[in-house]
Each structure stands twice: as structure tokens, then as C-alpha cells.
Design a protein around this motif. Structure first.
Motif, PDB file in Angstrom:
ATOM      1  N   TYR A   1      15.569   5.999  18.950  1.00 15.53           N
ATOM      2  CA  TYR A   1      16.935   6.487  18.842  1.00 15.53           C
ATOM      3  C   TYR A   1      17.402   7.088  20.178  1.00 15.53           C
ATOM      4  O   TYR A   1      18.509   6.817  20.651  1.00 15.53           O
ATOM      5  CB  TYR A   1      17.041   7.541  17.743  1.00 15.53           C
ATOM      6  CG  TYR A   1      16.821   7.014  16.351  1.00 15.53           C
ATOM      7  CD1 TYR A   1      17.497   5.887  15.891  1.00 15.53           C
ATOM      8  CD2 TYR A   1      15.934   7.647  15.487  1.00 15.53           C
ATOM      9  CE1 TYR A   1      17.290   5.400  14.603  1.00 15.53           C
ATOM     10  CE2 TYR A   1      15.722   7.175  14.197  1.00 15.53           C
ATOM     11  CZ  TYR A   1      16.401   6.051  13.768  1.00 15.53           C
ATOM     12  OH  TYR A   1      16.198   5.585  12.493  1.00 15.53           O
TER      13      TYR A   1
ATOM     14  N   GLU B   1      24.752   3.357  14.122  1.00 17.09           N
ATOM     15  CA  GLU B   1      25.730   4.343  14.594  1.00 17.09           C
ATOM     16  C   GLU B   1      25.536   4.661  16.073  1.00 17.09           C
ATOM     17  O   GLU B   1      26.494   5.008  16.766  1.00 17.09           O
ATOM     18  CB  GLU B   1      25.615   5.620  13.771  1.00 17.09           C
ATOM     19  CG  GLU B   1      26.193   5.501  12.362  1.00 17.09           C
ATOM     20  CD  GLU B   1      26.013   6.761  11.545  1.00 17.09           C
ATOM     21  OE1 GLU B   1      26.726   6.917  10.540  1.00 17.09           O
ATOM     22  OE2 GLU B   1      25.150   7.603  11.912  1.00 17.09           O
TER      23      GLU B   1
ATOM     24  N   VAL C   1      19.018   5.053   5.566  1.00 18.93           N
ATOM     25  CA  VAL C   1      19.433   6.123   6.478  1.00 18.93           C
ATOM     26  C   VAL C   1      19.023   5.792   7.917  1.00 18.93           C
ATOM     27  O   VAL C   1      19.799   5.960   8.865  1.00 18.93           O
ATOM     28  CB  VAL C   1      18.834   7.471   6.038  1.00 18.93           C
ATOM     29  CG1 VAL C   1      19.146   8.558   7.076  1.00 18.93           C
ATOM     30  CG2 VAL C   1      19.381   7.882   4.690  1.00 18.93           C
ATOM     31  N   SER C   2      17.787   5.318   8.092  1.00 23.21           N
ATOM     32  CA  SER C   2      17.291   4.971   9.430  1.00 23.21           C
ATOM     33  C   SER C   2      18.079   3.814  10.020  1.00 23.21           C
ATOM     34  O   SER C   2      18.419   3.808  11.219  1.00 23.21           O
ATOM     35  CB  SER C   2      15.808   4.599   9.361  1.00 23.21           C
ATOM     36  OG  SER C   2      15.035   5.686   8.902  1.00 23.21           O
TER      37      SER C   2
ATOM     38  N   ARG D   1      21.586   5.046  11.018  1.00 20.83           N
ATOM     39  CA  ARG D   1      21.526   5.863  12.235  1.00 20.83           C
ATOM     40  C   ARG D   1      21.421   4.987  13.474  1.00 20.83           C
ATOM     41  O   ARG D   1      22.097   5.226  14.487  1.00 20.83           O
ATOM     42  CB  ARG D   1      20.335   6.822  12.171  1.00 20.83           C
ATOM     43  CG  ARG D   1      20.274   7.763  13.364  1.00 20.83           C
ATOM     44  CD  ARG D   1      19.065   8.674  13.296  1.00 20.83           C
ATOM     45  NE  ARG D   1      18.984   9.509  14.487  1.00 20.83           N
ATOM     46  CZ  ARG D   1      17.947  10.286  14.796  1.00 20.83           C
ATOM     47  NH1 ARG D   1      16.889  10.335  13.980  1.00 20.83           N
ATOM     48  NH2 ARG D   1      17.946  10.997  15.916  1.00 20.83           N
TER      49      ARG D   1
END
Length: 260
Positions: free
Chosen positions: A75, A109, A102-103, A106
Motif C-alpha cells: 500500500y 482507492e 476491504v483490502s 483500499r
């Protein structure tokens, strides 16, 4: 303006799409590189910091990035890629064993273009990579055309515009070295070759080469409006260009006339 035509010269070594794979697990990189090596040139990095340094030195066309890495995870590596103006345009594909939504969200995003789950289904991964590279190339061509149109109405000297066109084409196609050849006022002999990347020996070899543009027109007509290598290859002028190129370790690839 004088008649001119663009000639593309392929480098002797075929340049495949350059992919940077970043993962802290050597076996993962070995398996990935082996699966992709037939179609892509794969460079490997064992950490986010190493990957960023490699990309800064030689920007890849796409990055495959693991998420779970020590010190700098995927990330943070992605965030740094996207915050660097010189690297932000490079598509990033996350590869991770984290299968929760969720991962994945993320990662997207943060600017990643895609997300692949481990174990990787290689056929699917290859096609997604191809699709991303194709979209990237289409956007780059669109940007190039807009820039060329802006140059044409900018009032700059035509020589500067033609040099910019050659350089722009070579940036789009790293495997090609291009030239724009201007004919003399009789339209029978090569007068000037605008080719910043081609060897001087090639330019000297073709200087003053006699050309009959009728064969270009015939080739266009015979191929439904497109000049093709199939029609051009049989012409003596093409043989002269090809032989001059071969002597400079180049391979004549294509010819596209522009009538001004």
C-alpha cells in the motif's frame, strides 16, 4: 511544403513490454517471472524501496505489487508511486493472498488499476496485463496526437515540429527508431533525413537516393488506402533502404507516406 514520408526502423533486438514485479518472497518472483518471460521482460525487486529505485532509473510499463511486505508494504509502495510525477502514470496491479473486499478496495482507492488474488490464475493474469497495457498505449497515442496538433498550430519552425514528431513516435514505440525523410524539390531524391536516433552511417548511406513516389501511390491504392510491407517490399527503392539499414544493424520495418 515538400513531400515527405515517415520510415520506421526496427531495432535488431525486439523490445517486449517491461514489467516490474515487487515481492519480498523470492520463490513467488521466480514463478511469476518464469510464467511471463515468453511475452514480457520481467524485472524483479525484493522490497518496495528497491522497486521504487528501479522504476525511477528505468520506468516500467506496468508494476505487479505484493501487499504483505516488511518495512514498506504494498500500500505504501503504491502511494509513493502515485505521488511521484515521474511514476504516477505507471499502471499498478496488486497481487495478494488477502481476499477480503476491504483490502481490495483500499488498493484500488490508492490508484491501483487491478487486483489479483493468490494463487494466481496465470492465464487470467496475462490477459488482464495485456488489457491494461493496451489501454495505456491507447491513452498515450491520444495524448501524442493532441500534442502534435498543438505543435502544428503553435507557429514553431516546421523542422522543430518534425523532430518532435519523430521523438514522440519513438517514445510511444521503444522498439522503433523513426525518421522523416524529406525529398528535394523535384520529389525524386532524398534531400534530408530527420532521424535523431538513427546512426549517421544510415543517413549518409541513403543521402541522394532516387525515389519514384508513384510506387508508394500504387501500394496505397492496391491495399485499400494503406501502404503495406507486402506491396512495398518488392520495390527496388525499398531494397536500397533495407540494405542500408541492415548494414547499420537495423531492420527496415514499415513505411507510411505523408503527402503535404
Amino acid at each position: 511544403m515538400e513531400n515527405k514520408f515517415i520510415q520506421g526502423m526496427a531495432r535488431a533486438e525486439v523490445v517486449r513490454p517491461h514489467i516490474l514485479a515487487i515481492d519480498d518472497t523470492p520463490i513467488n518472483l521466480t514463478v511469476l517471472a518464469k510464467a511471463l518471460e515468453a511475452e514480457f521482460t520481467v524485472q524483479i525487486a525484493f522490497s518496495g524501496a528497491e522497486g521504487l529505485a528501479m522504476a525511477s532509473a528505468v520506468p516500467p510499463q506496468l508494476v505487479l505489487l505484493d501487499i504483505m511486505m516488511p518495512e514498506m508494504d504494498g500500500y505504501e509502495t503504491c502511494r509513493r508511486f502515485k505521488s511521484d510525477p515521474k511514476l504516477a502514470h505507471i499502471p499498478i496491479v496488486f497481487i495478494s493472498a488477502l481476499t477480503d473486499g476491504v483490502s481490495e478496495i483500499r488498493g484500488l482507492e490508492l490508484g491501483a488499476e487491478d487486483y489479483l488474488f493468490k494463487p494466481i490464475k496465470m492465464d487470467i493474469a496475462k490477459q488482464r496485463i495485456r488489457n491494461l497495457l493496451e489501454r495505456k498505449r491507447a491513452l498515450e497515442y491520444e495524448k501524442f496526437y493532441r500534442k502534435m496538433l498543438e505543435l502544428l498550430v503553435s507557429g514553431k519552425a516546421m523542422l522543430d515540429i518534425l523532430v518532435a514528431i519523430v521523438v514522440g513516435l519513438e517514445n510511444l514505440r521503444p522498439e522503433m527508431m523513426c525518421s522523416i525523410m524529406l525529398l528535394d524539390h523535384s520529389s525524386r531524391f532524398l534531400g534530408k533525413c530527420i532521424a535523431p536516433s538513427l546512426p549517421d552511417a544510415f543517413n549518409q548511406a541513403i543521402a541522394g537516393l532516387k525515389l519514384d513516389l508513384s510506387w508508394i501511390s500504387d501500394a496505397i491504392s492496391a491495399s485499400g488506402g494503406r501502404a503495406t510491407l507486402l506491396h512495398i517490399a518488392g520495390q527496388p527503392q525499398w531494397e536500397s533502404l533495407k540494405n542500408s539499414a541492415a548494414a547499420c544493424d537495423l531492420v527496415a520495418c514499415w513505411l507510411q507516406p505523408i503527402h503535404a
